[in-house]
Design a protein around this motif. Structure first.
Motif: not given
Lengths: 113, 116
Positions: A35, A37, A40-43, A90, B6, B9, B44, B88, B90, B106-109
């Motif tokens: 992945y 990261q 603002g976009m997550g993984l 990751f 999510q 923000i 994570l 943060e 996720f 995954f979501g953007t967190g």
């Protein structure tokens, strides 16, 4: 038991250079994934593998190659690095089947200048 | 295609206050759901996961999440937030048949700030 080991932890590359991010696990897991990261976009999934010799593309595979010659190792190759590949990478592994724990490596911070 | 939303923000809560982080997913079958936490510069850490059974899942650090199939939600809750919870968070979803481990979305967190 080392879990999922990623190397290097930090790397700076010049545009156009190639490099390999290493990922190794010692748990005999069938599944491994890479992945990236970004803020603002997550993984986002780059490539994944369900076993030795079997790989497939994820959501953002362009610019990356993978191979899975052994169960333990799943290297990620950047063929010609671009600034857009500046990210944190990751690696993850898990055993096949439902409910199993997914193990993540500690991440590799890559900067392309 | 599977997706995770999510909507928040950033969230700021006072220490000791309750917390709820929202997660909505889109998936064609029963999903395998996760919540992860990440501190700055760190990897994570799994808080909890759901793939079957009781829809209220207990995790580490006093967190819990509830799977609501009718709402396609998997919200994370904590009754009393500690300053060390600032991080943060996720939400992630994966295919249950294969354990999800090879294809997580995954979501953007959500960035959580805790005021003392």
């Amino acid at each position: 038991n080392a879990g999922v080991t990623q190397t290097p932890k930090f790397q700076v590359l010049k545009t156009g250079q190639s490099m390999t991010l290493q990922c190794a696990q010692d748990m005999n897991h069938e599944y491994m994934s890479w992945y990236r990261q970004d803020p603002g976009m997550g993984l986002r999934l780059i490539h994944y593998s369900v076993g030795a010799g079997i790989t497939d593309q994820g959501e953002v595979p362009n610019g990356y190659n993978v191979s899975r010659s052994t169960t333990e190792d799943f290297p990620l190759r950047l063929l010609s690095a671009a600034p857009s590949q500046t990210s944190v990478y990751f690696c993850a592994s898990t055993r096949q089947g439902s409910g199993n724990t997914i193990y993540f490596g500690e991440g590799s911070w890559l900067t392309v200048v | 295609a599977q997706s995770v939303t999510q909507p928040d923000i950033h969230i700021t809560v006072s220490e000791g206050a309750s917390l709820e982080l929202r997660c909505n997913y889109s998936y064609g079958a029963t999903p395998y759901l996760f919540w992860y936490v990440q501190s700055p510069g760190q990897g994570l850490q799994l808080l909890l996961k759901y793939f079957s059974g009781d829809t209220l899942v207990q995790g580490i650090k006093g967190f819990e999440a509830e799977f609501k199939r009718s709402q396609s939600s998997f919200n994370l809750r904590k009754p009393s937030v500690h300053w060390s919870d600032a991080a943060e968070y996720f939400c992630a979803v994966g295919p249950i048949l294969t354990g999800g481990g090879n294809k997580l979305t995954f979501g953007t967190g959500t960035q959580l700030k805790v005021e003392l």
